[in-house]
Motif scaffolding. Structure first.
Motif, PDB file in Angstrom:
ATOM      1  N   ASP A 146       0.861  -1.182   0.000  1.00 21.36           N
ATOM      2  CA  ASP A 146       0.000   0.000   0.000  1.00 21.36           C
ATOM      3  C   ASP A 146       0.899   1.235   0.000  1.00 21.36           C
ATOM      4  OD1 ASP A 146      -2.309  -1.407  -0.017  1.00 21.36           O
ATOM      5  OD2 ASP A 146      -2.819  -1.086   2.080  1.00 21.36           O
ATOM      6  N   THR A 147       0.724   2.094  -0.974  1.00 21.67           N
ATOM      7  CA  THR A 147       1.513   3.319  -1.076  1.00 21.67           C
ATOM      8  C   THR A 147       0.579   4.492  -1.306  1.00 21.67           C
ATOM      9  OG1 THR A 147       3.413   2.125  -1.992  1.00 21.67           O
ATOM     10  CG2 THR A 147       3.364   4.505  -2.313  1.00 21.67           C
ATOM     11  N   LEU A 148       0.759   5.546  -0.543  1.00 17.46           N
ATOM     12  CA  LEU A 148      -0.080   6.720  -0.684  1.00 17.46           C
ATOM     13  C   LEU A 148       0.048   7.300  -2.088  1.00 17.46           C
ATOM     14  CD1 LEU A 148      -1.943   8.785   0.777  1.00 17.46           C
ATOM     15  CD2 LEU A 148       0.139  10.101   1.271  1.00 17.46           C
ATOM     16  N   ASP A 149      -1.089   7.597  -2.697  1.00 16.87           N
ATOM     17  CA  ASP A 149      -1.104   8.179  -4.037  1.00 16.87           C
ATOM     18  C   ASP A 149      -0.517   9.593  -3.978  1.00 16.87           C
ATOM     19  OD1 ASP A 149      -1.612   9.128  -6.551  1.00 16.87           O
ATOM     20  OD2 ASP A 149      -3.751   8.641  -6.556  1.00 16.87           O
ATOM     21  N   PRO A 150       0.598   9.845  -4.655  1.00 16.40           N
ATOM     22  CA  PRO A 150       1.193  11.191  -4.584  1.00 16.40           C
ATOM     23  C   PRO A 150       0.349  12.261  -5.266  1.00 16.40           C
ATOM     24  CG  PRO A 150       2.356   9.846  -6.196  1.00 16.40           C
ATOM     25  CD  PRO A 150       1.389   8.934  -5.498  1.00 16.40           C
ATOM     26  N   THR A 151      -0.616  11.824  -6.095  1.00 21.17           N
ATOM     27  CA  THR A 151      -1.466  12.801  -6.789  1.00 21.17           C
ATOM     28  C   THR A 151      -2.848  12.918  -6.152  1.00 21.17           C
ATOM     29  OG1 THR A 151      -2.332  11.157  -8.367  1.00 21.17           O
ATOM     30  CG2 THR A 151      -0.259  12.262  -8.942  1.00 21.17           C
ATOM     31  N   ILE A 152      -3.003  12.373  -4.947  1.00 17.41           N
ATOM     32  CA  ILE A 152      -4.317  12.401  -4.311  1.00 17.41           C
ATOM     33  C   ILE A 152      -4.772  13.850  -4.105  1.00 17.41           C
ATOM     34  CG2 ILE A 152      -3.378  12.338  -1.964  1.00 17.41           C
ATOM     35  CD1 ILE A 152      -5.768  10.533  -1.206  1.00 17.41           C
ATOM     36  N   ASN A 153      -6.058  14.081  -4.269  1.00 19.34           N
ATOM     37  CA  ASN A 153      -6.619  15.411  -4.058  1.00 19.34           C
ATOM     38  C   ASN A 153      -6.330  15.867  -2.614  1.00 19.34           C
ATOM     39  OD1 ASN A 153      -8.853  17.268  -3.063  1.00 19.34           O
ATOM     40  ND2 ASN A 153      -9.287  17.261  -5.257  1.00 19.34           N
ATOM     41  N   PRO A 326       7.139   2.442   7.874  1.00 19.90           N
ATOM     42  CA  PRO A 326       8.402   3.174   7.704  1.00 19.90           C
ATOM     43  C   PRO A 326       9.604   2.300   7.399  1.00 19.90           C
ATOM     44  CG  PRO A 326       7.155   4.122   9.502  1.00 19.90           C
ATOM     45  CD  PRO A 326       6.405   2.888   9.069  1.00 19.90           C
ATOM     46  N   HIS A 327       9.728   1.142   8.060  1.00 22.97           N
ATOM     47  CA  HIS A 327      10.918   0.328   7.810  1.00 22.97           C
ATOM     48  C   HIS A 327      10.979  -0.153   6.368  1.00 22.97           C
ATOM     49  CE1 HIS A 327       7.953  -2.867   8.864  1.00 22.97           C
ATOM     50  NE2 HIS A 327       8.623  -3.564   7.968  1.00 22.97           N
ATOM     51  N   SER A 328       9.812  -0.384   5.759  1.00 24.50           N
ATOM     52  CA  SER A 328       9.783  -0.807   4.359  1.00 24.50           C
ATOM     53  C   SER A 328      10.227   0.329   3.441  1.00 24.50           C
ATOM     54  CB  SER A 328       8.371  -1.275   3.993  1.00 24.50           C
ATOM     55  OG  SER A 328       8.288  -1.635   2.632  1.00 24.50           O
ATOM     56  N   LEU A 329       9.771   1.544   3.729  1.00 24.71           N
ATOM     57  CA  LEU A 329      10.181   2.707   2.935  1.00 24.71           C
ATOM     58  C   LEU A 329      11.668   3.003   3.124  1.00 24.71           C
ATOM     59  CD1 LEU A 329       7.085   4.936   3.701  1.00 24.71           C
ATOM     60  CD2 LEU A 329       7.687   4.021   1.459  1.00 24.71           C
ATOM     61  N   LEU A 330      12.149   2.900   4.352  1.00 21.89           N
ATOM     62  CA  LEU A 330      13.568   3.133   4.606  1.00 21.89           C
ATOM     63  C   LEU A 330      14.434   2.136   3.856  1.00 21.89           C
ATOM     64  CD1 LEU A 330      13.379   3.799   8.450  1.00 21.89           C
ATOM     65  CD2 LEU A 330      14.110   5.463   6.727  1.00 21.89           C
ATOM     66  N   ASN A 331      14.007   0.895   3.846  1.00 20.25           N
ATOM     67  CA  ASN A 331      14.779  -0.150   3.188  1.00 20.25           C
ATOM     68  C   ASN A 331      14.883   0.098   1.689  1.00 20.25           C
ATOM     69  OD1 ASN A 331      16.164  -2.747   3.190  1.00 20.25           O
ATOM     70  ND2 ASN A 331      14.348  -3.543   2.151  1.00 20.25           N
ATOM     71  N   GLN A 332      13.812   0.620   1.082  1.00 23.10           N
ATOM     72  CA  GLN A 332      13.802   0.819  -0.360  1.00 23.10           C
ATOM     73  C   GLN A 332      14.390   2.161  -0.786  1.00 23.10           C
ATOM     74  OE1 GLN A 332      10.065  -0.071  -2.215  1.00 23.10           O
ATOM     75  NE2 GLN A 332      10.741   0.546  -4.257  1.00 23.10           N
ATOM     76  N   TYR A 333      14.116   3.215   0.005  1.00 20.66           N
ATOM     77  CA  TYR A 333      14.473   4.563  -0.458  1.00 20.66           C
ATOM     78  C   TYR A 333      15.516   5.280   0.396  1.00 20.66           C
ATOM     79  CZ  TYR A 333      10.167   3.854  -3.105  1.00 20.66           C
ATOM     80  OH  TYR A 333       9.202   3.350  -3.936  1.00 20.66           O
ATOM     81  N   GLY A 334      15.729   4.841   1.647  1.00 18.05           N
ATOM     82  CA  GLY A 334      16.661   5.521   2.526  1.00 18.05           C
ATOM     83  C   GLY A 334      15.998   6.606   3.354  1.00 18.05           C
ATOM     84  N   PRO A 335      16.685   7.097   4.397  1.00 18.99           N
ATOM     85  CA  PRO A 335      16.070   8.045   5.327  1.00 18.99           C
ATOM     86  C   PRO A 335      15.759   9.408   4.720  1.00 18.99           C
ATOM     87  CG  PRO A 335      18.398   7.702   5.852  1.00 18.99           C
ATOM     88  CD  PRO A 335      18.035   6.682   4.832  1.00 18.99           C
ATOM     89  N   ASP A 336      16.620   9.916   3.841  1.00 20.63           N
ATOM     90  CA  ASP A 336      16.365  11.248   3.284  1.00 20.63           C
ATOM     91  C   ASP A 336      15.064  11.273   2.498  1.00 20.63           C
ATOM     92  OD1 ASP A 336      18.672  12.202   4.404  1.00 20.63           O
ATOM     93  OD2 ASP A 336      19.883  11.970   2.596  1.00 20.63           O
ATOM     94  N   ALA A 337      14.877  10.284   1.642  1.00 15.97           N
ATOM     95  CA  ALA A 337      13.651  10.226   0.838  1.00 15.97           C
ATOM     96  C   ALA A 337      12.439   9.973   1.733  1.00 15.97           C
ATOM     97  CB  ALA A 337      13.775   9.138  -0.224  1.00 15.97           C
ATOM     98  N   PHE A 338      12.636   9.156   2.775  1.00 13.84           N
ATOM     99  CA  PHE A 338      11.527   8.901   3.694  1.00 13.84           C
ATOM    100  C   PHE A 338      11.046  10.194   4.344  1.00 13.84           C
ATOM    101  CE2 PHE A 338      10.392   8.250   8.204  1.00 13.84           C
ATOM    102  CZ  PHE A 338       9.155   7.640   8.015  1.00 13.84           C
ATOM    103  N   PHE A 339      11.966  10.961   4.914  1.00 14.45           N
ATOM    104  CA  PHE A 339      11.577  12.204   5.584  1.00 14.45           C
ATOM    105  C   PHE A 339      11.009  13.227   4.602  1.00 14.45           C
ATOM    106  CE2 PHE A 339      14.548  10.926   9.104  1.00 14.45           C
ATOM    107  CZ  PHE A 339      13.568  10.870  10.079  1.00 14.45           C
ATOM    108  N   SER A 341       9.156  12.665   2.138  1.00 14.46           N
ATOM    109  CA  SER A 341       7.753  12.320   1.906  1.00 14.46           C
ATOM    110  C   SER A 341       6.926  12.400   3.176  1.00 14.46           C
ATOM    111  CB  SER A 341       7.654  10.905   1.314  1.00 14.46           C
ATOM    112  OG  SER A 341       8.280  10.833   0.059  1.00 14.46           O
ATOM    113  N   PHE A 342       7.504  11.955   4.297  1.00 15.94           N
ATOM    114  CA  PHE A 342       6.733  11.801   5.528  1.00 15.94           C
ATOM    115  C   PHE A 342       6.439  13.125   6.221  1.00 15.94           C
ATOM    116  CE2 PHE A 342       6.150  10.998  10.053  1.00 15.94           C
ATOM    117  CZ  PHE A 342       5.259   9.943  10.053  1.00 15.94           C
ATOM    118  N   LEU A 343       7.421  13.991   6.340  1.00 10.71           N
ATOM    119  CA  LEU A 343       7.256  15.195   7.164  1.00 10.71           C
ATOM    120  C   LEU A 343       6.164  16.138   6.665  1.00 10.71           C
ATOM    121  CD1 LEU A 343      10.940  15.959   8.221  1.00 10.71           C
ATOM    122  CD2 LEU A 343       9.126  14.868   9.558  1.00 10.71           C
ATOM    123  N   PRO A 344       6.012  16.370   5.350  1.00  8.64           N
ATOM    124  CA  PRO A 344       4.884  17.211   4.919  1.00  8.64           C
ATOM    125  C   PRO A 344       3.529  16.616   5.274  1.00  8.64           C
ATOM    126  CG  PRO A 344       6.525  17.053   3.180  1.00  8.64           C
ATOM    127  CD  PRO A 344       6.915  16.059   4.223  1.00  8.64           C
TER     128      PRO A 344
END
Length: 474
Positions: A146-153, A326-339, A341-344
C-alpha cells in the motif's frame, strides 16, 4: 530480518488444514449462526481472508442486518482463544465509552465451545463500506505494498486524515492504571487490565521466526518496565531465531544495535512513567477503517492487537501517514527520501488534528495530543517508540533514524560497532555470540537443505578516515 522458512512451513500446514475443514463446514457454520438469530435459513454470502482471520458474511431472509462470523486463522494467528476473548471485550468497551463506530458483538465463544471444530469465533454485525486505504492508495504500482497516491486530491487527504484524527482523539480520552490487555470485571462490568499486552509483533515473531511464546504473562505498572521487556524481546529474537543474521558482520551490527537501544532508552521514557496509560492498537490504520461515499468513517475493524500502553505509544505521530510501514520505505528509499515524503504529511495531519481539538474545546497545551505528537517528531521519541515495539525491524529503524541523533555523527556503522565494545570483556562476549550465531545459521541451512556454507569471520580493521563511508544522513 529474514523469516524462518522451516517454521513458516510448519504453521502454514495448520492454515491449510483449517481451510480444508472450513470448506466442508458451511452447514455447521450456518447452524451455529442460526442459534443466535433464532432462525433456520442462514446463508453464507461471501468469504473474506485477512492477515490473521477468516470470515464469512451471513444473511437471513428476514430483512434484518447481515452478520459476520470471524475465526482466527491457525497458522496466521498464534493466540486463538486469547485473541478472540480480548478483542470481543474491547469492542464492547469501545462501543460503550466512545462514539467510534465498531461492529456490534453478537456473541463470542472459545474453541472448545464451537461444535464445528473451527476454533474460537466472534459473531458481529456486518458494516458496508470501502477501505480508507483503497481511497488513499496509488493503484498503478506493480508491487503489493500500500503506497499513498502522490497525486491524491489535497482536500480528500485532509478529510481522511481528519477522520482518523477524530478516532485517535477519542482513544486518547481513555485512561488506564496499568499496561496490558483489557478484560471486564465479572462483578462490576468495568474494564480491568489483567493480562499481558497481546501484540501484533509477538504474534509475528512466533509465526515467522520460530520463537517460543516465552513473554511473561504479566501486566506492567511502569513504562520503564514495559519498554525494558520489549528491549529484552529484541535480544531474545536475535538469539533464538537461527537465521536472524546473514554473516559475522551483520551479527555484530545487530548485537550493537540492541546494546545501543538499551543504553539510550531512558532518554525516551515518557514523564507519565507510572500512568495514566493509553489504549494503543498495533493495527489501527486506514487498511482497517471503512468509509462511505462521503469519506466519513462508518466502521473501525480489527481490534485484536490492542492494549493499554505507555502514553508515548499513542502520542507518537502515526506511522501510517504514507500507508506503507516506515521500515519498508527506509529499506527501499533511505532516510532522506523517507523524511522528504513523511514530514509534509505529518504537518498536514497535525493541522487537522489541531482543528479537531479546537472543535472539542481542547485548549490546554500540555494535554493536547497534537502537542505531544509534534514533540515526538522533534525529539525522535516517535522513532524510538516504533523501534521498540517493531521488534523485527529495529535494526533498520535504529541505524537510519536514531543512532546519529543519540550518539553524534559516525563515519560508518562499523566504527560505531567497534566503539561500544572497546573493553576486552565486552569484545569477547560479543565475539562468542557471533561464533554461536554463525554455528546456528549453518545448522539452519543444513536442515533447510540449502547448499550455503558460512563461517566465522574476524572483525576487520577500520578503514582509514579518508576512505570511510560517510553513512546515511538523518
Amino acid at each position: 530480518m529474514d523469516f524462518d522458512d522451516i517454521n513458516l512451513d510448519t504453521v502454514d500446514n495448520l492454515r491449510q488444514e483449517w481451510i480444508k475443514l472450513a470448506s466442508n463446514s458451511s452447514a455447521g457454520i450456518c447452524e451455529l449462526a442460526n442459534r443466535y438469530r433464532q432462525r433456520d435459513d442462514c446463508k453464507l454470502c461471501s468469504m473474506h481472508c485477512g492477515s490473521f482471520n477468516f470470515s464469512f458474511r451471513l444473511n437471513w431472509d428476514d430483512e434484518g442486518e447481515d452478520w459476520l462470523i470471524r475465526f482466527p486463522l491457525p497458522g496466521k494467528s498464534m493466540f486463538l482463544d486469547e485473541k478472540v476473548r480480548r478483542e470481543a471485550v474491547l469492542m464492547k468497551y469501545i462501543a460503550r465509552e466512545t462514539k467510534i463506530p465498531v461492529p456490534r458483538v453478537i456473541a463470542y465463544r472459545m474453541g472448545d465451545e464451537n461444535p464445528t471444530g473451527l476454533g474460537p469465533y466472534i459473531i458481529m454485525t456486518w458494516i458496508d463500506g470501502k477501505k480508507m486505504s483503497d481511497v488513499l492508495r496509488q493503484n498503478d504500482l506493480p508491487d503489493k505494498h500500500d503506497t499513498l497516491d502522490p497525486t491524491i486530491n489535497p482536500e480528500t487527504l485532509k478529510t481522511l486524515y481528519g477522520e482518523m484524527a477524530e478516532i485517535l482523539l477519542q482513544l486518547w480520552g481513555l485512561d488506564f492504571d496499568k499496561i496490558g490487555s483489557i478484560s471486564e470485571d465479572s462483578m462490576t462490568g468495568k474494564p480491568v487490565v489483567d493480562g499481558r499486552p497481546l501484540t501484533r509483533e509477538l504474534n509475528e515473531l512466533i509465526r515467522t521466526s520460530g520463537l517460543n511464546d516465552c513473554t511473561p504473562r504479566r501486566i506492567y505498572h511502569t513504562s520503564v518496565d514495559y519498554i525494558t521487556s520489549l528491549l529484552a524481546l529484541q535480544s531474545m529474537h536475535l538469539e533464538q531465531q537461527r537465521n536472524s543474521v546473514y554473516d559475522s558482520k551483520d551479527c555484530r551490527e545487530k548485537y550493537a544495535c540492541r546494546q545501543l537501544m538499551k543504553a539510550t532508552a531512558l532518554n525516551f521514557i515518557p514523564k507519565e512513567d507510572c500512568g495514566p496509560f493509553k489504549l494503543f492498537c498495533d493495527d489501527l490504520c486506514p487498511g482497517n477503517v471503512l468509509v462511505d461515499d462521503s469519506l466519513r468513517i462508518v466502521g473501525v475493524l480489527d481490534w485484536e492487537f490492542s492494549y493499554a500502553a505507555p502514553s508515548q505509544f499513542a502520542a507518537s505521530i502515526p506511522w501510517w501517514l504514507l500507508l506503507r510501514r516506515p521500515h519498508s520505505l527506509l529499506n527501499q528509499y533511505g532516510p532522506d527520501a523517507f523524511f522528504e515524503s513523511f514530514l509534509p504529511k505529518a504537518t498536514l495531519f497535525l493541522e487537522v488534528l489541531e482543528e479537531r481539538e479546537q472543535i472539542r474545546g481542547l485548549t490546554g497545551h500540555d494535554c493536547r495530543l497534537s502537542v505531544r505528537m509534534r514533540q515526538s517528531i522533534e525529539d525522535k521519541s516517535a522513532w524510538f517508540t516504533l523501534a521498540s515495539h517493531m521488534v523485527a525491524s529495529v535494526d533498520l529503524l535504529y541505524w537510519d533514524l536514531l543512532d546519529e541523533y543519540c550518539w553524534g555523527p559516525r563515519s560508518s556503522i562499523a566504527q560505531r560497532v567497534r566503539a561500544i565494545t572497546t573493553s576486552p570483556e565486552m569484545h569477547k562476549r560479543r565475539e562468542d555470540f557471533v561464533h554461536l550465531k554463525i554455528q546456528q545459521l549453518q545448522e539452519y541451512y543444513n536442515e533447510l537443505g540449502v547448499d550455503n556454507n558460512v563461517s566465522y569471520e574476524p572483525e576487520p580493521p577500520l578503514q582509514p578516515i579518508a576512505e570511510r563511508d560517510p553513512g546515511p544522513k538523518v
